[in-house]
Design a protein around this motif. Structure first.
Motif, mmCIF file in Angstrom:
data_model
loop_
_atom_site.group_PDB
_atom_site.id
_atom_site.type_symbol
_atom_site.label_atom_id
_atom_site.label_comp_id
_atom_site.label_asym_id
_atom_site.label_seq_id
_atom_site.Cartn_x
_atom_site.Cartn_y
_atom_site.Cartn_z
ATOM 1 N N GLU A 149 -5.746 5.057 3.511
ATOM 2 C CA GLU A 149 -6.030 4.453 2.744
ATOM 3 C C GLU A 149 -4.405 4.855 2.138
ATOM 4 O O GLU A 149 -4.549 6.301 1.654
ATOM 5 N N ALA A 171 -3.367 -0.215 -2.337
ATOM 6 C CA ALA A 171 -4.023 0.574 -1.608
ATOM 7 C C ALA A 171 -3.782 -0.592 -0.429
ATOM 8 O O ALA A 171 -3.502 -1.799 -0.108
ATOM 9 N N ARG A 226 -4.087 -0.589 3.894
ATOM 10 C CA ARG A 226 -5.001 0.761 5.053
ATOM 11 C C ARG A 226 -4.469 -0.404 6.452
ATOM 12 O O ARG A 226 -3.775 -0.564 6.807
ATOM 13 N N ARG A 258 -6.580 9.789 3.419
ATOM 14 C CA ARG A 258 -6.692 9.275 1.545
ATOM 15 C C ARG A 258 -5.663 9.079 1.776
ATOM 16 O O ARG A 258 -5.864 10.747 1.536
#
Length: 172
Positions: free
Chosen positions: A83, A91, A93, A160
Motif C-alpha cells: 500500500e 492509497a 495498492r 506499506r
C-alpha cells in the motif's frame, strides 16, 4: 592552665542520629534485596542483531535503487499487496499500482535526482528524509523537493509506505 573536665560520652540527639544515618551506607541485605527486585538487563540476541543488520541493509538498498533510478530493482523491494500513499492522494495498492505511479512520475518530470539527508531504522520501519532536485516536464521549472518517506517492512519487503512533502512544489 586548668584541665577541662571530661563530661563522659556524648548523648546522641535526634539531629545527630539523622545526619549519621544519612552518611551510612544501607545494610548489605537491603542492597541485595533491591538488586533482586530489578528486572534483568536485556541484551539483544543474535537473531535480533541480525534482524537489525538486515533492516539496515534494506534501508541502504532502498537508497541505492532510488539514487540509481533502477525501477526494476525498486519493484523487487515491494510485497505483492503493498500500500503506497502520496500526499493528498488516495492509497494505491499492489505492484501494478506502483508501476503506474512510476510511469506517472516519469511523465510529469524530465529530470529528478534525490539524495538521502537522513536514514533511520527502528523496529519494522525505515524512515528516509530525502532532498530532491526535480525538473517538471510541463514548465521546465526546477524545484527542490524535501520529502520524508516512511516504509513499513514485513518479511524483508515493503508492505506499506507513505510520502510526506509539499505537493504545491510540483505544480507547474
Amino acid at each position: 592552665m586548668a584541665k577541662s573536665k571530661s563530661k563522659g560520652p556524648r548523648k546522641a540527639t535526634k539531629t545527630s542520629r539523622a545526619r549519621t544515618a544519612a552518611r551510612k551506607p544501607a545494610p548489605r541485605r537491603r542492597a541485595a534485596k533491591a538488586t533482586a527486585k530489578r528486572a534483568p538487563r536485556r541484551t539483544p540476541t543474535a537473531a535480533r542483531a541480525r534482524g537489525g543488520d538486515a533492516m539496515q541493509a534494506l534501508a541502504q538498498r532502498i537508497v541505492d535503487v532510488t539514487v540509481g533510478h533502477d525501477d526494476d530493482a525498486t519493484l523487487a523491494l515491494y510485497a505483492d499487496d503493498v500500500e503506497s500513499t502520496e500526499m493528498g492522494q488516495p492509497a494505491m495498492r499492489g505492484i501494478d499500482a506502483i508501476r503506474q505511479k512510476f510511469q506517472m512520475w516519469r511523465g510529469m518530470t524530465s529530470h529528478a535526482s534525490f539524495r538521502p539527508k537522513s536514514v533511520l531504522v527502528d523496529g519494522n520501519a525505515i524512515v528516509i528524509e530525502w532532498v530532491g532536485t526535480v525538473t517538471l516536464s510541463s514548465s521546465g521549472k526546477t524545484v527542490t523537493l524535501d520529502e520524508v518517506a516512511v516504509h513499513e517492512i514485513r518479511n524483508g519487503k515493503i508492505v506499506r509506505e507513505r510520502f510526506y512533502y509539499d505537493p504545491s512544489q510540483l505544480r507547474p
